[in-house]
Design a protein around this motif. Structure first.
Motif, PDB file in Angstrom:
ATOM      1  N   VAL A  40       0.832  -1.199   0.000  1.00  0.00           N
ATOM      2  CA  VAL A  40       0.000   0.000   0.000  1.00  0.00           C
ATOM      3  C   VAL A  40       0.872   1.257   0.000  1.00  0.00           C
ATOM      4  O   VAL A  40       0.630   2.199  -0.764  1.00  0.00           O
ATOM      5  N   PHE A  41       1.891   1.280   0.848  1.00  0.00           N
ATOM      6  CA  PHE A  41       2.775   2.434   0.919  1.00  0.00           C
ATOM      7  C   PHE A  41       3.466   2.677  -0.420  1.00  0.00           C
ATOM      8  O   PHE A  41       3.535   3.819  -0.908  1.00  0.00           O
ATOM      9  N   ILE A  42       3.967   1.620  -1.026  1.00  0.00           N
ATOM     10  CA  ILE A  42       4.680   1.757  -2.298  1.00  0.00           C
ATOM     11  C   ILE A  42       3.762   2.279  -3.392  1.00  0.00           C
ATOM     12  O   ILE A  42       4.108   3.214  -4.128  1.00  0.00           O
ATOM     13  N   VAL A  43       2.551   1.707  -3.481  1.00  0.00           N
ATOM     14  CA  VAL A  43       1.615   2.119  -4.530  1.00  0.00           C
ATOM     15  C   VAL A  43       1.122   3.541  -4.277  1.00  0.00           C
ATOM     16  O   VAL A  43       1.033   4.357  -5.207  1.00  0.00           O
ATOM     17  N   MET A  44       0.800   3.879  -3.020  1.00  0.00           N
ATOM     18  CA  MET A  44       0.324   5.224  -2.703  1.00  0.00           C
ATOM     19  C   MET A  44       1.382   6.275  -3.019  1.00  0.00           C
ATOM     20  O   MET A  44       1.078   7.317  -3.616  1.00  0.00           O
ATOM     21  N   MET A  45       2.620   6.013  -2.633  1.00  0.00           N
ATOM     22  CA  MET A  45       3.693   6.973  -2.911  1.00  0.00           C
ATOM     23  C   MET A  45       3.928   7.095  -4.408  1.00  0.00           C
ATOM     24  O   MET A  45       4.167   8.201  -4.926  1.00  0.00           O
ATOM     25  N   SER A  46       3.836   5.982  -5.128  1.00  0.00           N
ATOM     26  CA  SER A  46       4.027   6.021  -6.585  1.00  0.00           C
ATOM     27  C   SER A  46       2.912   6.813  -7.248  1.00  0.00           C
ATOM     28  O   SER A  46       3.160   7.632  -8.147  1.00  0.00           O
ATOM     29  N   CYS A  47       1.668   6.582  -6.805  1.00  0.00           N
ATOM     30  CA  CYS A  47       0.542   7.336  -7.349  1.00  0.00           C
ATOM     31  C   CYS A  47       0.683   8.826  -7.042  1.00  0.00           C
ATOM     32  O   CYS A  47       0.391   9.682  -7.887  1.00  0.00           O
ATOM     33  N   TYR A  48       1.108   9.121  -5.834  1.00  0.00           N
ATOM     34  CA  TYR A  48       1.305  10.519  -5.431  1.00  0.00           C
ATOM     35  C   TYR A  48       2.348  11.213  -6.306  1.00  0.00           C
ATOM     36  O   TYR A  48       2.122  12.315  -6.825  1.00  0.00           O
ATOM     37  N   LYS A  49       3.479  10.540  -6.494  1.00  0.00           N
ATOM     38  CA  LYS A  49       4.541  11.108  -7.317  1.00  0.00           C
ATOM     39  C   LYS A  49       4.083  11.291  -8.761  1.00  0.00           C
ATOM     40  O   LYS A  49       4.353  12.324  -9.390  1.00  0.00           O
TER      41      LYS A  49
END
Length: 230
Positions: free
Chosen positions: A84-93
């Motif tokens: 979740v953290f990886i996907v959320m940060m990737s989406c944010y970026k």
């Protein structure tokens, strides 16, 4: 009867009894919820976002939920939270990158600055489109030291929900609608004494030379007035 939880059962902590392919589903669920959160906050309007950007608010909501569940529930695997953290940060970026590069996307998601007051009068059409209440507006004006609208040359509702206020000089201030709650309670539809009165809806100031029982504001057609303040 279920078996008691064994502390530091590494397989349970990291993946529980899910197959490894379940982490792919977690990534998809996270991407889906990122889009839902982004859409919901975009529709809700900039006043709900305030100082945080819409992307930062989505990130905080998503990461807060992802971080909290594994802390309390033994059947929530840690690796799911990591995904979740990886996907959320990737989406944010990715979302912020696209927003920075594409003006249309930035305006759709973050909104644009909107003029809400000009020359002491509320721009009622813009005001309505932003779903902004008069009490909220007047609260922001009071916090900016504005006692009456005639002091305001221009007020702009920024994309982050903050209100930017540009004032007339003290010598150039106009008579205007009071922002003080107790004074606003003195509104009336019957003008008893001649003088300058401000429309309680748009702030337009009209000079009455004689008593009037009912008078429609030339700008917004409303009939409620209060004594203008200089």
């Amino acid at each position: 009867m279920s078996n008691p939880v064994q502390p530091f059962d590494w397989e349970r902590m990291f993946i529980h009894d899910f197959p490894w392919s379940y982490l792919g589903e977690v990534a998809f669920r996270t991407l889906f919820m990122f889009i839902i959160l982004l859409t919901a906050l975009t529709v809700s309007g900039k006043r709900e976002v305030r100082q945080l950007s819409i992307y930062e608010l989505v990130l905080l909501i998503g990461l807060g939920s992802a971080a909290g569940d594994p802390m309390f529930y033994h059947d929530v695997p840690l690796l799911s939270a990591v995904v979740v953290f990886i996907v959320m940060m990737s989406c944010y970026k990715l979302a912020t990158y696209i927003s920075d590069k594409n003006k249309t996307v930035r305006h759709v998601l973050e909104g644009e600055p909107v003029y809400v007051i000009e020359n002491g009068c509320i721009l009622t059409q813009n005001f309505k489109e932003e779903d902004l209440g008069q009490e909220e507006l007047f609260s922001d004006l009071r916090m900016g030291g504005i006692e009456q609208l005639g002091q305001v040359r221009t007020a702009i509702l920024e994309a982050n929900g903050q209100l930017s206020i540009f004032q007339f000089s003290a010598d150039d201030a106009l008579p205007g609608l009071t922002t003080l709650p107790n004074e606003l309670k003195k509104h009336t539809e019957q003008i008893q004494q001649p003088g300058d009165y401000a429309c309680c809806t748009c702030g337009n100031v009209h000079k009455f030379n004689a008593p009037v029982q009912l008078f429609n504001c030339p700008k917004c057609s409303k009939t409620t007035w209060v004594k203008a303040v200089k």
